[in-house]
Design an enzyme around this catalytic site. Structure first.
Site, PDB file in Angstrom:
ATOM      1  N   ARG A 277       1.836   7.851  -3.288  1.00 19.05           N
ATOM      2  CA  ARG A 277       1.296   8.752  -2.314  1.00 19.05           C
ATOM      3  C   ARG A 277       2.262   9.627  -1.580  1.00 19.05           C
ATOM      4  NH1 ARG A 277      -4.022   7.121   0.447  1.00 19.05           N
ATOM      5  NH2 ARG A 277      -3.248   5.020   0.476  1.00 19.05           N
TER       6      ARG A 277
ATOM      7  N   ASP B  86      -3.183   1.374   5.112  1.00 18.00           N
ATOM      8  CA  ASP B  86      -3.262   1.604   6.600  1.00 18.00           C
ATOM      9  C   ASP B  86      -4.519   2.252   7.205  1.00 18.00           C
ATOM     10  OD1 ASP B  86      -2.830   4.085   5.372  1.00 18.00           O
ATOM     11  OD2 ASP B  86      -1.009   4.657   6.540  1.00 18.00           O
TER      12      ASP B  86
ATOM     13  N   ASP C   7       3.868   1.470   1.781  1.00 19.54           N
ATOM     14  CA  ASP C   7       4.078   2.539   2.839  1.00 19.54           C
ATOM     15  C   ASP C   7       3.653   1.965   4.083  1.00 19.54           C
ATOM     16  OD1 ASP C   7       1.455   2.541   2.108  1.00 19.54           O
ATOM     17  OD2 ASP C   7       1.143   4.601   2.078  1.00 19.54           O
TER      18      ASP C   7
ATOM     19  N   MET D 102       4.207   6.518  -9.009  1.00 19.64           N
ATOM     20  CA  MET D 102       3.236   6.737  -7.747  1.00 19.64           C
ATOM     21  C   MET D 102       3.854   6.516  -6.539  1.00 19.64           C
ATOM     22  SD  MET D 102      -0.607   4.989  -8.681  1.00 19.64           S
ATOM     23  CE  MET D 102      -1.771   6.144  -9.288  1.00 19.64           C
TER      24      MET D 102
ATOM     25  N   ASP E 167       2.234   1.056  -2.852  1.00 23.68           N
ATOM     26  CA  ASP E 167       3.430   2.253  -2.056  1.00 23.68           C
ATOM     27  C   ASP E 167       4.087   1.644  -1.306  1.00 23.68           C
ATOM     28  OD1 ASP E 167       1.437   3.834  -3.608  1.00 23.68           O
ATOM     29  OD2 ASP E 167       0.221   4.553  -1.748  1.00 23.68           O
TER      30      ASP E 167
ATOM     31  N   THR F  26      -1.139  -2.749  -1.065  1.00 23.45           N
ATOM     32  CA  THR F  26      -0.836  -1.562  -1.708  1.00 23.45           C
ATOM     33  C   THR F  26       0.478  -1.400  -2.379  1.00 23.45           C
ATOM     34  OG1 THR F  26      -0.297   0.757  -1.090  1.00 23.45           O
ATOM     35  CG2 THR F  26       0.163  -0.627   0.744  1.00 23.45           C
TER      36      THR F  26
ATOM     37  N   ARG G  22      17.249  13.567 -25.620  1.00 25.44           N
ATOM     38  CA  ARG G  22      16.362  14.292 -24.726  1.00 25.44           C
ATOM     39  C   ARG G  22      16.510  13.837 -23.118  1.00 25.44           C
ATOM     40  NH1 ARG G  22      10.674  13.658 -28.264  1.00 25.44           N
ATOM     41  NH2 ARG G  22      10.925  16.121 -29.144  1.00 25.44           N
TER      42      ARG G  22
ATOM     43  N   GLU H  19      19.173   8.801 -13.995  1.00 23.02           N
ATOM     44  CA  GLU H  19      20.506   9.726 -13.738  1.00 23.02           C
ATOM     45  C   GLU H  19      20.279  10.270 -12.004  1.00 23.02           C
ATOM     46  OE1 GLU H  19      19.487   9.641 -16.996  1.00 23.02           O
ATOM     47  OE2 GLU H  19      21.389   8.470 -16.813  1.00 23.02           O
TER      48      GLU H  19
ATOM     49  N   GLY I 236      -7.155   1.618  -2.133  1.00 20.34           N
ATOM     50  CA  GLY I 236      -6.648   1.495  -3.816  1.00 20.34           C
ATOM     51  C   GLY I 236      -6.218  -0.011  -3.982  1.00 20.34           C
TER      52      GLY I 236
ATOM     53  N   ARG J 158     -13.613   3.061  -1.301  1.00 14.79           N
ATOM     54  CA  ARG J 158     -13.410   3.835   0.115  1.00 14.79           C
ATOM     55  C   ARG J 158     -14.722   4.061   0.694  1.00 14.79           C
ATOM     56  NH1 ARG J 158      -8.954   6.209  -3.383  1.00 14.79           N
ATOM     57  NH2 ARG J 158      -7.237   5.036  -2.402  1.00 14.79           N
TER      58      ARG J 158
ATOM     59  N   HIS K 106      -2.073   5.449 -12.952  1.00 18.40           N
ATOM     60  CA  HIS K 106      -2.828   4.251 -12.704  1.00 18.40           C
ATOM     61  C   HIS K 106      -2.447   2.835 -13.430  1.00 18.40           C
ATOM     62  CE1 HIS K 106      -5.184   7.102 -10.615  1.00 18.40           C
ATOM     63  NE2 HIS K 106      -5.387   6.353  -9.789  1.00 18.40           N
TER      64      HIS K 106
ATOM     65  N   ARG L 179      -9.083 -20.816  -0.224  1.00 17.65           N
ATOM     66  CA  ARG L 179      -8.568 -22.193  -0.332  1.00 17.65           C
ATOM     67  C   ARG L 179      -8.240 -22.462   1.076  1.00 17.65           C
ATOM     68  NH1 ARG L 179      -6.708 -23.356  -5.968  1.00 17.65           N
ATOM     69  NH2 ARG L 179      -8.777 -23.007  -7.054  1.00 17.65           N
TER      70      ARG L 179
HETATM   71  P1  ADP Z   1      -5.967   2.482   2.601  1.00 18.49           P
HETATM   72  O1  ADP Z   1      -6.381   1.449   3.018  1.00 18.49           O
HETATM   73  O2  ADP Z   1      -5.466   1.948   0.979  1.00 18.49           O
HETATM   74  O3  ADP Z   1      -4.993   3.402   3.207  1.00 18.49           O
HETATM   75  P2  ADP Z   1      -7.951   4.594   2.697  1.00 18.49           P
HETATM   76  O4  ADP Z   1      -7.157   5.483   3.438  1.00 18.49           O
HETATM   77  O5  ADP Z   1      -8.771   5.159   1.637  1.00 18.49           O
HETATM   78  O6  ADP Z   1      -7.071   3.587   1.867  1.00 18.49           O
HETATM   79  O7  ADP Z   1      -8.880   3.779   3.541  1.00 18.49           O
HETATM   80  C1  ADP Z   1      -9.707   2.511   3.098  1.00 18.49           C
HETATM   81  C2  ADP Z   1     -10.926   2.576   4.005  1.00 18.49           C
HETATM   82  O8  ADP Z   1     -10.791   2.308   5.214  1.00 18.49           O
HETATM   83  C3  ADP Z   1     -11.922   3.998   4.069  1.00 18.49           C
HETATM   84  O9  ADP Z   1     -12.756   3.896   2.971  1.00 18.49           O
HETATM   85  C4  ADP Z   1     -12.385   3.644   5.401  1.00 18.49           C
HETATM   86  O10 ADP Z   1     -13.633   2.897   5.279  1.00 18.49           O
HETATM   87  C5  ADP Z   1     -11.541   3.168   6.028  1.00 18.49           C
HETATM   88  N1  ADP Z   1     -10.592   4.001   7.204  1.00 18.49           N
HETATM   89  C6  ADP Z   1      -9.817   4.750   6.745  1.00 18.49           C
HETATM   90  N2  ADP Z   1      -9.189   5.515   7.606  1.00 18.49           N
HETATM   91  C7  ADP Z   1     -10.177   5.192   8.708  1.00 18.49           C
HETATM   92  C8  ADP Z   1      -9.981   5.381  10.288  1.00 18.49           C
HETATM   93  N3  ADP Z   1      -9.227   6.587  10.542  1.00 18.49           N
HETATM   94  N4  ADP Z   1     -10.952   4.943  11.058  1.00 18.49           N
HETATM   95  C9  ADP Z   1     -11.794   3.990  10.539  1.00 18.49           C
HETATM   96  N5  ADP Z   1     -11.733   3.731   9.122  1.00 18.49           N
HETATM   97  C10 ADP Z   1     -10.896   4.121   8.454  1.00 18.49           C
HETATM   98  O1  F6P Z   2      -2.232   3.978  -2.397  1.00 18.76           O
HETATM   99  C1  F6P Z   2      -2.223   3.617  -3.821  1.00 18.76           C
HETATM  100  C2  F6P Z   2      -2.101   4.853  -4.750  1.00 18.76           C
HETATM  101  O2  F6P Z   2      -2.169   4.538  -6.110  1.00 18.76           O
HETATM  102  C3  F6P Z   2      -1.110   5.947  -4.585  1.00 18.76           C
HETATM  103  O3  F6P Z   2       0.126   5.551  -5.075  1.00 18.76           O
HETATM  104  C4  F6P Z   2      -1.727   7.184  -4.987  1.00 18.76           C
HETATM  105  O4  F6P Z   2      -1.513   8.369  -4.408  1.00 18.76           O
HETATM  106  C5  F6P Z   2      -3.273   6.815  -4.776  1.00 18.76           C
HETATM  107  O5  F6P Z   2      -3.398   5.498  -4.653  1.00 18.76           O
HETATM  108  C6  F6P Z   2      -4.174   7.272  -6.244  1.00 18.76           C
HETATM  109  O6  F6P Z   2      -5.522   6.989  -5.558  1.00 18.76           O
HETATM  110  P1  F6P Z   2      -6.738   7.041  -6.556  1.00 18.76           P
HETATM  111  O7  F6P Z   2      -6.990   5.792  -7.002  1.00 18.76           O
HETATM  112  O8  F6P Z   2      -7.808   7.329  -5.716  1.00 18.76           O
HETATM  113  O9  F6P Z   2      -6.369   7.956  -7.674  1.00 18.76           O
END
Ligand code: ADP
Ligand code: F6P
Length: 319
Positions: A170, A102, A128, A168, A126, A124, A161, A186, A10, A71, A249, A24
């Site tokens: 995840r 990750d 996370d 977002m 998130d 990212t 209201r 709240e 993302g 992806r 988004h 750079r």
């Molecule tokens: P993010 O990097 O935001 O967590 P994704 O989980 O979609 O997003 O991973 C991005 C890309 O990294 C994937 O499309 C894939 O090409 C690669 N990837 C994800 N998981 C793995 C994995 N377990 N092993 C190798 N490559 C991975």
């Molecule tokens: O990881 C970033 C994020 O925006 C999350 O917060 C959300 O769950 C996900 O990506 C949405 O993914 P997509 O762009 O595939 O709809």
């Protein structure tokens, strides 16, 4: 030296600032830089663009990523990694900076193991990624969400209201808790913490009856449940007119904040210094305001404990 840079998973505001810093810093060290488009797809298919100091001019303030992102299911397979490795050898790359989450780091670890040194930068919204206190894009996304909730408050207040707002994250509640505090919500519902809808409704009714206030903001994190259904349940249990909004988004776009621009620039700079030393298989993070690096596998296995104190601050200041 010749290095590559790509964005994967993302997108997040600040990715362009990171691409600029990598380019750079590398160019100023006499390196060549290749931008790889659409994440690992571009590496497998050879979708590349030469980057120099001027090709990254004017991108610092732009959201999204000039290198596009995607992806790539093929890269999860051994054959995909092998293809990518061969493309790196063909391009003469001595290393790659991978900006993503990750999943992208797992791919970077595989490519490092195949002999191409990779450095991961946490990009990212998130937040996370356990090895860093902040990810690139997180601050901007929180500011965007906060501004949106400020606007929702205007209309909620005018109509007495309740507004249920889904942000977002995840499976992570970092955006939700911080934005709930900053927007004076709240309460907030996140996966990391138990919540009781009946108790929340009871509290709202008591507050309304006491005359303290008649409008409410409830922030929920993605994954907690359906905002629309929750809004209906709250309306039915409290008798307070309720509307649901999914911010979606919009939180991923926009011009990055100062914090994200500086963080991305520091991290991009640091990544090139690592590659210059021939170091790979590392993730860059920030801890106690210092940029540092950690082994990718170690980074992926780290835990970031949920900040209970911060949640308590929200609870203690909400009413
Ligand atoms: P993010 O990097 O935001 O967590 P994704 O989980 O979609 O997003 O991973 C991005 C890309 O990294 C994937 O499309 C894939 O090409 C690669 N990837 C994800 N998981 C793995 C994995 N377990 N092993 C190798 N490559 C991975
Ligand atoms: O990881 C970033 C994020 O925006 C999350 O917060 C959300 O769950 C996900 O990506 C949405 O993914 P997509 O762009 O595939 O709809």
């Amino acid at each position: 030296m010749k290095i590559g840079v790509l964005t994967s998973g993302g997108d997040a505001p600040g990715m362009n600032a990171a691409i600029r810093a990598v380019t750079r810093t590398a160019v100023n060290k006499g390196m060549e830089v290749i931008g790889i488009q659409r994440g690992y797809n571009g590496l497998i298919n050879g979708e590349t663009v030469k980057l120099d100091a001027s090709s990254v001019s004017g991108i610092m303030q732009r959201g999204g990523t000039i290198l596009y992102t995607a992806r790539c299911p093929e890269f999860r397979e051994k054959a995909g990694v092998e293809k990518a490795k061969n493309k790196c050898l063909e391009l003469g790359l001595d290393g790659i900076v991978v900006i993503g989450g990750d999943g992208s780091f797992r791919g970077a670890a595989d490519l490092s193991a195949a002999g191409i040194p990779c450095i991961g930068l946490p990009g990212t919204i998130d937040n996370d990624i356990q090895c860093t206190e902040s990810t690139i894009g997180y601050d901007t996304a929180m500011n965007t969400a906060m501004e949106m909730i400020d606007k929702l408050r205007d209309t909620s207040q005018s109509h007495d209201r309740c507004s249920v707002v889904e942000v977002m994250g995840r499976r992570a509640g970092y955006i939700a808790v911080n934005v709930a505090i900053a927007a004076g919500a709240e309460t907030c519902m996140i996966l990391e913490k138990d919540y009781d809808v009946d108790a929340i409704c009871e509290n709202m009714k008591n507050i309304k009856d006491s005359g303290k206030k008649k409008h409410f903001i409830i922030v929920i994190s993605e994954g907690v449940g359906n905002a629309e259904a929750l809004g209906k349940e709250i309306e039915q249990k409290t008798g307070i007119s309720t509307r649901a909004t999914v911010l979606g988004h919009v939180q991923r776009g926009g011009s990055p904040t100062v914090r994200d621009r500086v963080l991305a620039t520091q991290m991009g700079h640091y990544a090139v210094e690592l590659l210059e030393k021939g170091i790979g298989n590392r993730v860059v993070g920030i801890k106690d305001n210092k940029i540092y690096d950690v082994d990718i596998q170690e980074a992926l296995s780290m835990q970031k404990p949920f900040d209970d104190d911060l949640y308590q601050v929200l609870t203690d200041t909400a009413f």
